[in-house]
Design an enzyme around this catalytic site. Structure first.
Site, PDB file in Angstrom:
ATOM      1  N   ASP A 198       0.856  -1.191   0.000  1.00 52.61           N
ATOM      2  CA  ASP A 198       0.000   0.000   0.000  1.00 52.61           C
ATOM      3  C   ASP A 198       0.891   1.240   0.000  1.00 52.61           C
ATOM      4  OD1 ASP A 198      -2.472   1.255  -0.064  1.00 52.61           O
ATOM      5  OD2 ASP A 198      -2.581   1.468   2.118  1.00 52.61           O
ATOM      6  N   GLU A 199       0.358   2.359  -0.455  1.00 55.89           N
ATOM      7  CA  GLU A 199       1.114   3.621  -0.542  1.00 55.89           C
ATOM      8  C   GLU A 199       2.423   3.413  -1.324  1.00 55.89           C
ATOM      9  OE1 GLU A 199      -0.382   6.239   0.371  1.00 55.89           O
ATOM     10  OE2 GLU A 199      -1.737   5.696   2.003  1.00 55.89           O
ATOM     11  N   ALA A 200       2.326   2.670  -2.412  1.00 49.51           N
ATOM     12  CA  ALA A 200       3.520   2.281  -3.174  1.00 49.51           C
ATOM     13  C   ALA A 200       4.218   3.454  -3.840  1.00 49.51           C
ATOM     14  CB  ALA A 200       3.146   1.230  -4.221  1.00 49.51           C
TER      15      ALA A 200
ATOM     16  N   CYS B 169     -14.524  13.645  -9.401  1.00 51.50           N
ATOM     17  CA  CYS B 169     -14.368  15.030  -8.959  1.00 51.50           C
ATOM     18  C   CYS B 169     -15.770  15.526  -8.571  1.00 51.50           C
ATOM     19  CB  CYS B 169     -13.816  15.862 -10.121  1.00 51.50           C
ATOM     20  SG  CYS B 169     -13.692  17.630  -9.792  1.00 51.50           S
TER      21      CYS B 169
ATOM     22  N   VAL C  62       6.356  15.445   0.164  1.00 53.14           N
ATOM     23  CA  VAL C  62       5.870  14.479   1.151  1.00 53.14           C
ATOM     24  C   VAL C  62       5.348  15.208   2.375  1.00 53.14           C
ATOM     25  CG1 VAL C  62       6.431  12.480   2.571  1.00 53.14           C
ATOM     26  CG2 VAL C  62       7.510  12.773   0.344  1.00 53.14           C
TER      27      VAL C  62
ATOM     28  N   GLY D 182      -1.377  14.208   4.960  1.00 49.66           N
ATOM     29  CA  GLY D 182      -2.468  14.848   5.681  1.00 49.66           C
ATOM     30  C   GLY D 182      -3.776  14.112   5.490  1.00 49.66           C
TER      31      GLY D 182
HETATM   32 ZN   LIG Z   1     -13.847  18.690 -11.781  1.00 47.84          ZN
END
Ligand SMILES: [Zn+2]
EC number: 2.7.1.21
Length: 206
Positions: free
Chosen positions: A98-100, A155, A179, A182
């Site tokens: 994960d978070e590769a 979005c 980096v 948050g």
């Molecule tokens: Zn948009």
């Protein structure tokens, strides 16, 4: 162990394990999918190594947690850790990362070598940072992965989100340190069009 590996290859209709990169924006359920994939393999009797770059310290660096409540302990990968060497001592049937995006290019190459020789490797992560530039780990994954799978999220305007915008005081930041980890209040996934227009969630009109 070898029988398990052979079964995975057979099940996937392949002769060799491979490296797959599932990429998507923030909050596109990547961690949940990684954990579900780990569970699915374990349910069938395979051993699964879960890894996560130690640069991400949100969960003490040793846990993968999803927003829907799933979690599992993970091996925290140090920035300069030799993953070929790690795998020699931890020969799992399958690896899930994960978070590769926070892996180094060399670590991605090591995972590719594991995938070529021993076990399938499934990486989950962001493609680009808040400046819309690829992370080094993601770049190497795009270059080397046998399979690329985009995990889509929308979005607020309804288009597919592709940018992880960093928001401060309702405005989109386009410069700064890469980096900086948050929560939702500081990042928002959006399409490039809304990013270019400089819209944040509060002012979204489409
Ligand atoms: Zn948009």
């Amino acid at each position: 162990m070898c029988i398990f590996r052979y079964k995975i290859r057979e099940e996937r209709g392949e002769t060799m394990p491979k490296l797959t990169f599932f990429y998507g924006v923030m909050n596109s359920s990547k961690s949940a999918r990684a954990l579900i994939q780990k569970f699915s393999f374990e349910e069938k009797g395979f051993s699964v190594g879960l890894l996560k770059p130690a640069v991400d310290t949100r969960d003490g660096g040793e846990w993968v947690r999803s927003r829907i409540g799933l979690c599992s302990p993970a091996h925290p990968v140090a920035p300069d850790e030799d993953l070929n060497r790690w795998y020699l001592h931890h020969p799992f049937d399958v690896l899930v990362v994960d978070e590769a995006q926070f892996l180094s290019g060399r670590q991605v190459e090591a995972l590719y070598e594991v995938a070529c020789a021993s076990a399938p490797v499934f990486c989950y992560g962001l493609a680009s940072d808040f400046r819309t530039r690829l992370f080094p780990g993601s770049r190497r994954l795009f270059e080397l992965a046998d399979e690329l799978v985009r995990i889509e999220a929308l979005c607020a305007c309804g288009r597919v989100a592709q940018v992880n915008a960093r928001i401060e005081n309702g405005k989109i930041l386009r410069e700064g340190s890469r980096v900086e980890i948050g929560g939702n209040e500081r990042y928002q996934s959006m399409c490039y069009r809304c990013y270019r227009r400089g819209l944040s969630g509060q002012t979204h009109g489409g």
